[in-house]
Design an enzyme around this catalytic site. Structure first.
Site, mmCIF file in Angstrom:
data_model
loop_
_atom_site.group_PDB
_atom_site.id
_atom_site.type_symbol
_atom_site.label_atom_id
_atom_site.label_comp_id
_atom_site.label_asym_id
_atom_site.label_seq_id
_atom_site.Cartn_x
_atom_site.Cartn_y
_atom_site.Cartn_z
ATOM 1 N N ASP A 10 -31.683 -25.795 -13.391
ATOM 2 C CA ASP A 10 -31.159 -27.147 -13.132
ATOM 3 C C ASP A 10 -32.221 -28.133 -13.605
ATOM 4 O OD1 ASP A 10 -29.530 -29.260 -11.916
ATOM 5 O OD2 ASP A 10 -31.026 -29.371 -10.346
ATOM 6 N N SER A 11 -31.858 -29.402 -13.595
ATOM 7 C CA SER A 11 -32.825 -30.431 -13.981
ATOM 8 C C SER A 11 -33.912 -30.604 -12.924
ATOM 9 C CB SER A 11 -32.107 -31.765 -14.173
ATOM 10 O OG SER A 11 -31.492 -32.143 -12.965
ATOM 11 N N CYS B 139 -26.284 -26.806 -12.952
ATOM 12 C CA CYS B 139 -26.339 -28.267 -13.138
ATOM 13 C C CYS B 139 -25.040 -28.652 -13.825
ATOM 14 C CB CYS B 139 -27.537 -28.600 -14.022
ATOM 15 S SG CYS B 139 -27.598 -30.313 -14.566
ATOM 16 N N GLU C 142 -33.690 -37.055 -4.770
ATOM 17 C CA GLU C 142 -35.033 -36.700 -5.256
ATOM 18 C C GLU C 142 -36.096 -37.523 -4.506
ATOM 19 O OE1 GLU C 142 -36.278 -34.523 -7.816
ATOM 20 O OE2 GLU C 142 -34.312 -33.578 -8.031
ATOM 21 N N CYS D 238 -22.123 -32.621 -8.758
ATOM 22 C CA CYS D 238 -23.541 -32.654 -9.112
ATOM 23 C C CYS D 238 -24.218 -31.790 -8.064
ATOM 24 C CB CYS D 238 -24.075 -34.087 -9.050
ATOM 25 S SG CYS D 238 -25.880 -34.170 -9.203
ATOM 26 N N HIS E 275 -26.996 -31.851 -6.829
ATOM 27 C CA HIS E 275 -27.828 -32.573 -5.860
ATOM 28 C C HIS E 275 -26.995 -33.060 -4.662
ATOM 29 C CE1 HIS E 275 -30.838 -32.760 -9.032
ATOM 30 N NE2 HIS E 275 -31.681 -33.378 -8.228
#
Ligand code: DGL
Length: 313
Positions: A10-11, A73, A152, A201, A203
């Site tokens: 993933d990023s 992702c 994040e 997403c 996240h």
């Protein structure tokens, strides 16, 4: 083959919400995870650049080696899944199709909302995936890029367990700004009458309690993690590649700060990552050799001619 790990990337930290599910569904499997934190977020980047990242990381995982790659992702799946499937010898599984399938199974009124990064929403990947499964379902999409920053940054702000942090922060500090931002993103979807919302997403599952409060109890939230884990089980079972037993080896890598990734990653996973190793970005970018570059050029050329077929005289 059976004892090789599953490669996941993933990023950044978001893909760990998928790993969390894998560990539940496949406790015996070894995992190699790469979080490309140094280049996060992927969401606002050009599709071609994200495709280069997918090829670099796919090449890095293939060299370990791994028996299967999971693109954990949505942005990278939307931009580069088909390309990665062409480029690598092992099966490559993304998160969009499993999320779309879970949503189609869950919706009753056949009105489904999707929130994701700008890259994912602009790609139209969810609408296509849902239409391919049930052309009678209408998809309403909204980009919610600031949710990624919220996760994040939010992870870095507090040491308490993540779910506590969300509720504590929502109640005390962030509440007004988060809820205002969330309403801006989600109100149009609510007005469209959706009964199901895909967290498009990886996240976003970390914000699901707060998102649920904004959309209300009648909207079912879908995270593709569980469905993706099911697809991985099927793919490995069909090939006879499920791990035979023994204790699994789970290793975590990042292109960013390894100490920080270890601390934050352990909070997302709910178990210790062990020592996180750093991957030097230059080493990763060097893996995009001429053969992979040619593959990317060919892929984009074919894509262009499919979208703009030349007129036949
Ligand atoms: N986790 C990524 C996804 O699922 C989004 C984060 C980013 O923008 O890099 O799309």
């Amino acid at each position: 083959m059976r004892s090789l790990p599953i490669g996941v990337f993933d990023s950044g930290l978001g893909g760990l919400t998928v790993v969390r599910e894998f560990v539940r569904a496949l406790p015996g499997e070894s995992i190699v995870y790469l979080g490309d934190t140094a280049r996060c977020p992927y969401g606002p980047r050009a599709r071609s650049e994200v495709r280069e990242f997918v090829l670099q990381i796919g090449a890095w995982l293939s060299a370990r080696p791994v028996k299967l790659i999971v693109v954990a992702c949505n942005t990278a799946t939307a931009a580069g899944l088909a390309l990665a499937q062409q480029a690598f010898d092992v099966p490559v599984i993304g998160v969009v199709e499993p999320g779309a399938r879970a949503a189609v199974m869950a919706t009753v009124n056949r009105r489904v909302g999707v929130i994701g990064t700008v890259g994912t929403v602009d790609s139209g990947a969810y609408s296509r995936a849902v239409r391919a499964l049930d052309a009678g379902v209408t998809v309403f999409s909204a980009a919610a890029p600031r949710f990624v920053d919220f996760v994040e940054a939010g992870l870095r702000m507090d040491e308490s367990p993540l779910e506590d942090w969300i509720s504590q922060t929502a109640d005390v500090f962030i509440r007004p700004s988060f809820y205002e931002m969330a309403r801006d993103y989600l109100d149009p979807l609510k007005r469209a009458g959706i009964d199901t919302l895909v967290l498009g997403c990886t996240h976003f599952p970390l914000l699901s309690a707060a998102i649920q409060q904004v959309v209300g109890p009648n909207v079912r939230l879908i995270s593709s993690a569980e469905e993706t884990a099911r697809e991985v089980v099927e793919a490995l079972t069909a090939r006879g590649h499920l791990a035979a037993g023994g204790s699994p080896d789970r290793r975590f890598f990042t292109t960013g700060d390894a100490i920080e990734f270890e601390r934050l990653g352990s909070r997302v996973l709910g178990f210790e990552t062990g020592r996180v190793e750093e991957v030097v970005l230059d080493d990763l970018t060097a893996l995009l050799d001429n053969a992979l570059r040619d593959q990317l050029t060919r892929f984009e050329g074919e894509e262009l001619s499919e979208t703009n077929p030349s007129k036949e005289d």
